[in-house]
Motif scaffolding. Structure first.
Motif, PDB file in Angstrom:
ATOM      1  N   LEU A 118      63.908  -4.550  63.512  1.00 48.88           N
ATOM      2  CA  LEU A 118      64.910  -3.542  63.189  1.00 48.88           C
ATOM      3  C   LEU A 118      65.198  -2.684  64.421  1.00 48.88           C
ATOM      4  N   PRO A 119      66.342  -1.990  64.442  1.00 49.46           N
ATOM      5  CA  PRO A 119      66.636  -1.104  65.579  1.00 49.46           C
ATOM      6  C   PRO A 119      65.645   0.046  65.656  1.00 49.46           C
ATOM      7  N   THR A 120      65.369   0.488  66.872  1.00 51.60           N
ATOM      8  CA  THR A 120      64.500   1.642  67.081  1.00 51.60           C
ATOM      9  C   THR A 120      65.314   2.809  67.622  1.00 51.60           C
ATOM     10  N   VAL A 121      64.956   4.009  67.193  1.00 49.70           N
ATOM     11  CA  VAL A 121      65.585   5.236  67.690  1.00 49.70           C
ATOM     12  C   VAL A 121      64.477   6.094  68.285  1.00 49.70           C
ATOM     13  N   PRO A 122      64.415   6.235  69.620  1.00 52.69           N
ATOM     14  CA  PRO A 122      63.351   7.028  70.245  1.00 52.69           C
ATOM     15  C   PRO A 122      63.368   8.475  69.778  1.00 52.69           C
ATOM     16  N   ASP A 123      62.240   9.158  69.947  1.00 54.05           N
ATOM     17  CA  ASP A 123      62.122  10.552  69.511  1.00 54.05           C
ATOM     18  C   ASP A 123      63.138  11.459  70.202  1.00 54.05           C
ATOM     19  N   TYR A 124      63.569  11.068  71.405  1.00 61.15           N
ATOM     20  CA  TYR A 124      64.511  11.923  72.143  1.00 61.15           C
ATOM     21  C   TYR A 124      65.972  11.649  71.786  1.00 61.15           C
TER      22      TYR A 124
END
Length: 377
Positions: free
Chosen positions: A282-288
């Motif tokens: 799945l796509p990842t969204v970094p914390d930043y």
């Protein structure tokens, strides 16, 4: 067949187009152009905005503004659309391609410094799927090596970067310059259209001249000079008022559009986020980074798995697509590339699959798509 994309119309587009035509000012830089530009400057912290006829044009303006010339080097991701590179190639630059992260199509910022030479002029981060690159690291490299940063924010309207200091900043407001797209596949649209954002005071005056075919015409109409003429290079980057009027109808509804797209994105993610993990990523969204709901994609284990899924979805009435072919392996650039193997970019070329995503997509469609994927991946 449920399409991959369907342009969303708010209902006001033709009303504002009629108003623009009826005003007698349709060539550009009129009421609707100024309304759109003011909105983006006021709401996202861009110092100066100029609408353009495409994101490609905005990138070409950026290349002119930073005086790209023969022999200069520009670092761009390989996994991106051709416009990211061609704007600088047209000015004579050598493109140095950067590889992606293993879990994210954005270029791996930990690998950027090794690509910098004494000929490097600019870094062009692409915020793929509206998800931010690590802009703190990029701006640190910019300061260390005196490089320009041009954000390719084609997919990143209304998305943000959260810095190490906790400050949340709109993508497109961090680099020296940035380019956005309002193509019909984007979150808010004008059919074709784009925007250059200028965040460095050095470029504001000249950008307006380049925008108007190299003339100081805009200054003349503001009464700042008593005549205008050809004073610099440039081109016809300014869109008509008809395009701006269409865009204004979209801008008026940006919150509604964004909320719906993020709801759709979340439904995909919740449906596909299985335990144990399925045979795809799945796509990842970094914390930043934040997520603007521009696209939903999965990454399969192989090109064969992806092709099989595309066919299965198509048989069931759903059109899913892949992109891009890594630019370093493109027919145009393969012989100009320095020979480095960019494994992660090539993996996304073979395995990334974009699923249908548009405002009017129904939850039942998403549920059916996810069911097919889970049964066949």
């Amino acid at each position: 067949m449920i399409p991959f994309n369907k342009p969303y119309l708010t209902g006001k587009e033709t009303h504002y187009i009629y108003d623009a035509v009826n005003s007698g000012k349709i060539s550009g830089n009129g009421k609707y152009t100024q309304k759109c530009q003011t909105f983006f400057e006021s709401n996202y912290g861009f110092k100066k905005c100029l609408l353009t006829t495409s994101c490609t044009d905005a990138l070409e303006m950026a290349a002119i503004l930073i005086n790209i010339k023969e022999g200069d080097e520009v670092i761009v991701p390989s996994f991106t659309f051709v416009s990211t590179a061609i704007a600088f190639v047209r000015q004579g630059a050598k493109i140095v391609f950067a590889d992606s992260y293993s879990d994210n199509p954005n270029f791996d910022t930990d690998k950027i410094e090794a690509l910098i030479t004494d000929k490097t002029k600019a870094i062009v981060p692409v915020h793929y799927a509206g998800v931010a690159c690590d802009m703190d690291m990029i701006m640190e490299l910019s300061a260390k090596y005196n490089l320009f940063v041009i954000e390719d924010a084609a997919q990143a309207i209304d998305s943000f970067y959260i810095g190490k200091n906790g400050v949340k900043r709109a993508l497109g407001s961090i680099g020296h310059l940035a380019a956005f797209s309002f193509h019909e596949t984007k979150n808010i649209i004008s059919g074709e259209g784009g925007m250059l954002t200028i965040n460095d005071d050095r470029f504001i005056s000249r950008a307006e001249i380049i925008w108007e075919k190299g003339t100081n015409r805009a200054e003349f109409f503001r009464g700042e000079v008593n005549k205008y003429g050809w004073v610099d290079t440039g081109s016809s980057f300014l869109p008509s008022e008809i395009i701006a009027a269409f865009l204004w109808a979209q801008i008026e509804n940006i919150e509604q559009i964004q909320n719906k797209r993020k709801e759709l994105w979340n439904r995909y993610f919740e449906n596909l986020n299985q335990e144990p993990p399925s045979n795809f990523a799945l796509p990842t969204v970094p914390d930043y980074a934040t997520n603007n709901g521009h696209m939903f994609y999965i990454t399969t284990k192989s090109i064969e798995d992806r092709n099989r899924l595309i066919e299965k979805l198509k048989l069931n009435g759903f059109y899913a697509v892949f992109h891009y072919i890594s630019l370093h392996s493109s027919p145009y650039y393969i012989e100009k590339h320095d020979g480095r193997i960019l494994e992660k970019s090539d993996n996304f070329t073979d395995c990334l699959l974009r699923l249908p995503m548009f405002y009017e997509l129904e939850n039942s469609n998403i549920d059916a798509i996810c069911k097919i994927i889970l049964e066949n991946a």
